[in-house]
Write an enzyme that holds these catalytic residues in place. Structure first.
Site, PDB file in Angstrom:
ATOM      1  N   GLU A 103      -3.784   4.916  -7.554  1.00  0.00           N
ATOM      2  CA  GLU A 103      -4.425   3.719  -7.008  1.00  0.00           C
ATOM      3  C   GLU A 103      -5.510   4.131  -6.022  1.00  0.00           C
ATOM      4  OE1 GLU A 103      -2.886  -0.081  -4.364  1.00  0.00           O
ATOM      5  OE2 GLU A 103      -1.563   0.680  -5.947  1.00  0.00           O
ATOM      6  N   ASP A 105      -7.859   2.126  -3.164  1.00  0.00           N
ATOM      7  CA  ASP A 105      -7.811   0.818  -2.495  1.00  0.00           C
ATOM      8  C   ASP A 105      -8.941   0.550  -1.524  1.00  0.00           C
ATOM      9  OD1 ASP A 105      -5.372   0.285  -3.651  1.00  0.00           O
ATOM     10  OD2 ASP A 105      -4.192   0.693  -1.862  1.00  0.00           O
ATOM     11  N   GLU A 107      -8.970  -2.705   1.109  1.00  0.00           N
ATOM     12  CA  GLU A 107      -8.302  -3.921   1.574  1.00  0.00           C
ATOM     13  C   GLU A 107      -9.015  -4.407   2.832  1.00  0.00           C
ATOM     14  OE1 GLU A 107      -3.710  -3.920   0.142  1.00  0.00           O
ATOM     15  OE2 GLU A 107      -4.130  -2.807   1.973  1.00  0.00           O
TER      16      GLU A 107
END
Length: 288
Positions: A103, A105, A107
């Site tokens: 993953e 990311d 955010e």
């Protein structure tokens, strides 16, 4: 064919070409993504050129790409939740599936009016993350659209904001550090309630009187130089297929290195590689 018919055919051909070019540059949300949860809180409009996610007290919303990617440059323009966004998280990331997933990311952690968003980044390999770096932005991400990009190559992962690199995670497999290179990933995004941790560690809760909270998306692009043929969810690829061509260009140029240092000096607010309390027995290998 008469002159009138010829001109009409030419105009139609030009219109079709313009549509194709526009789609190649900015993508089309109808073609590229599925709305996966949240019901009517997730919407595509403007002929597929704009997407919105909304959050209310009942539910958030989200979408995912139809295609999977193994390496690539992914660009998306976002305009984040304005006003009092405390307790909300807008997530935009690449991920594979399963307990040993990879993953990458972005955010965006909301905040009370007047306080800055926190941009949270992380990299998971084989199901393990804990590689957080956090930043303030040098602009208000709620006023206008800004471009958030991930370049994922066999040599490194680069996070960019408006084409300025903010973070580089290098392939350290030669030192025993796992690197995401074998699992194809989809693009995901969601807007959700995280007021148990997102703002000041959960001290500031979402103000539901301001709901619905809405984030805006446009101009998705998977760069043709990096985009790969979609693969089935059960299939992986060997990174050696990309040993030549653009994949060999694995270093930032001098200007990009200067911009990276500028961001990390002035806007980084957390780096797991300097967190002595978290790693009293020594920092992770990639930090050394």
């Amino acid at each position: 064919m008469g002159t009138s018919s010829f001109h009409q055919t030419l105009l139609i051909s030009m219109a079709v070409l313009a549509t194709m070019v526009g789609s190649a540059v900015g993508g089309n949300f109808y073609q590229d993504f599925d709305l996966t949860w949240g019901g009517q809180r997730a919407k595509i409009f403007g002929g597929g050129q704009m997407l919105t996610l909304s959050l209310d007290k009942t539910s958030g919303s989200g979408f995912q790409s139809k295609k999977e990617y193994l390496f690539g440059r992914i660009d998306m323009q976002l305009k984040l939740v304005a006003g009092n966004s405390a307790g909300t998280v807008t997530a935009y990331y690449l991920s594979s599936q399963g307990p040993t997933h990879d993953e990458i990311d972005f955010e965006f952690l909301g905040n009370v009016s007047g306080d800055p968003y926190i941009l949270h980044t992380n990299v998971f390999t084989q199901g393990k993350g804990n590689r957080e770096q956090q930043f303030y932005l040098w602009f208000d991400p709620t006023k206008n659209f800004h471009t958030y990009s991930i370049i994922w190559k066999p040599q490194h992962i680069t996070f960019l904001v408006d084409n300025t690199p903010i973070r580089v995670f290098n392939n350290g497999e030669n030192r025993g550090i796992p690197f995401p290179k074998n699992q194809a990933m989809r693009i995901y995004s969601s807007l959700w309630n995280a007021d148990d941790w997102a703002t000041r560690g959960g001290l500031v809760k979402a103000d539901w009187s301001k709901a619905p909270f809405t984030a805006y998306y446009r101009n998705f692009q998977a760069d043709a130089k990096f985009q790969v043929t979609p693969v089935s969810s059960s299939r992986s690829r060997n990174s050696g297929e990309f040993a030549n061509g653009d994949w060999q260009s694995n270093a930032l140029d001098a200007n990009a290195r200067r911009r990276l240092r500028w961001v990390q000096k002035n806007f980084m607010i957390y780096n797991y590689c300097t967190d002595l309390k978290r790693f009293p027995q020594g920092f992770p290998t990639e930090c050394k």
